[in-house]
Design a protein around this motif. Structure first.
Motif, short mmCIF file in Angstrom:
data_model
loop_
_atom_site.label_atom_id
_atom_site.label_comp_id
_atom_site.label_asym_id
_atom_site.label_seq_id
_atom_site.Cartn_x
_atom_site.Cartn_y
_atom_site.Cartn_z
N ASP B 202 0.83 -1.21 0.00
CA ASP B 202 0.00 0.00 0.00
C ASP B 202 0.86 1.25 0.00
N PHE B 203 1.80 1.26 0.89
CA PHE B 203 2.67 2.42 1.04
C PHE B 203 3.42 2.71 -0.26
N SER B 204 3.94 1.66 -0.86
CA SER B 204 4.75 1.83 -2.07
C SER B 204 3.91 2.32 -3.24
N ILE B 205 2.73 1.74 -3.36
CA ILE B 205 1.86 2.14 -4.46
C ILE B 205 1.50 3.62 -4.32
N GLY B 206 1.18 4.01 -3.11
CA GLY B 206 0.92 5.42 -2.88
C GLY B 206 2.10 6.26 -3.30
N GLY B 207 3.28 5.79 -2.94
CA GLY B 207 4.49 6.52 -3.30
C GLY B 207 4.67 6.63 -4.80
#
Lengths: 219, 219
Positions: B202-207
């Motif tokens: 999730d965090f990476s996709i947001g990034g």
DNA sequence: GTCTATAGCAGGATAGAC
DNA sequence: GTCTATCCTGCTATAGAC
């Protein structure tokens, strides 16, 4: 105090040199002989001042590493105050810059990060001390700072993980510099540091957004 | 081949035990005596099979670490095929899970990560080899995989940094587990690994989204 | 507080018997 | 291919002179 100069100096020089050597080669990789030679004092000085080698290692963290960590944190707080409002973007960029550039010389920062990296790879009593006195309080401070800037629904664990994830990138790009430059194929200079900071900020903000819908951020 | 059993065994046992001990204590922290004792063979065996201690260390990476890294990569590719479409979310979760859980036993994974962590903290000739033969090709494969899923405008360096940032979190949560559990205050079990994987994704996709406007992703 | 000298031990490496 | 015995070097730690 002039008459005590050499006394104080020996102890301080030992701490200085020990820190650099421990950072470069690790605890087992350095001998007391090497440290005392570098510090221009006698072999017996380590035992005289610190009892034994292990205790010297701990004192390096207590008297050098921890104060420096506090200086980095303080520089982070100061740079935050620069702007009136505290957007997420601003916070994270300041954080990254404080750790990648901060108030330290190049040599000092490298030393600082390497010691940390070693403790992460092979925790000793030093890490216990750092976790308690430096890391945990700072993470608390950081999550408290971020919490009002994101929706209320977010889980505390997610928030903690986010702070750690941001740190992971900072630390990785900071002390994994050998790997970084090797893979990117460029020099690790101020320009790269700036790019890394703004990249980390952008990436992290995206991550935080994604975790729980849209957030309000300035900058 | 039965008559060669003991020959082959000694060499293999040495590699097995050496890897575990090097992971636990570092190159300088382990003696040849300790390794040969653990491998149930004679002190002279290290010199006989590998010439010297340093070369044994390199062979550990060549004959144990690198094949295992390839197994992890292969398990990542296999788990990708599970679903028909390859969304960013799917890719990153598979990536994280392959590294945090993957095809390895708990002990094997810990050993694997620790050796890597040590090389990051204090690069030797082994890291050179890994960068060339494992990391760089895999990063290329990964960025090639991600590129079609994000807008064309994105810079190659940003893409590279993204891949590294994702890895930073995976590695950090993987081998910085002592710090992780200490700060989170919970056990490092399968449930946590699953939470970490989905969090990282999730965090990476947001990034990645944030880096260059909206992207198309499934899952 | 500083230094020399040394005890006492563990390390890597090797020679040579089997 | 395996093992014993051993060389030599380097280590930490300490005792004791100054």
């Amino acid at each position: 105090m002039a008459e005590n100069e050499t006394q104080a100096d020996s102890r301080e020089r030992l701490l200085d040199e020990a820190e650099m050597l421990f950072a470069q080669k690790g605890f087992e990789g350095v001998s007391v002989r090497e440290i005392t030679r570098a510090a221009h004092c006698n072999l017996a000085a380590v035992n005289y001042y610190f009892g034994n080698k292990e205790n010297l290692y701990l004192e390096v963290f207590r008297n050098r590493w921890m104060p420096r960590a506090r200086r980095i944190q303080e520089s982070f707080r100061q740079s935050l105050k620069g702007e009136g409002h505290q957007s997420l973007n601003h916070i994270i960029q300041c954080l990254a810059l404080a750790f990648l550039k901060g108030p330290l010389s190049e040599a000092e920062r490298k030393c600082h990060h390497q010691l940390m990296a070693r403790e992460m790879a092979q925790p000793t009593a030093a890490l216990e001390m750092l976790a308690e006195q430096i890391m945990r309080p700072f993470f608390r401070e950081l999550t408290d700072m971020i919490r009002p800037l994101i929706p209320e629904g977010i889980q505390e664990e997610e928030l903690m993980l986010s702070a750690m994830g941001i740190f992971a990138m900072i630390l990785y790009f900071g002390f994994g510099r050998v790997a970084v430059t090797r893979l990117l194929g460029c020099e690790y200079d101020d320009a790269l540091r700036k790019r890394l900071s703004s990249y980390i900020a952008d990436f992290s903000i995206g991550g935080l957004q994604r975790l729980n819908g849209e957030i309000h951020h300035g900058g």
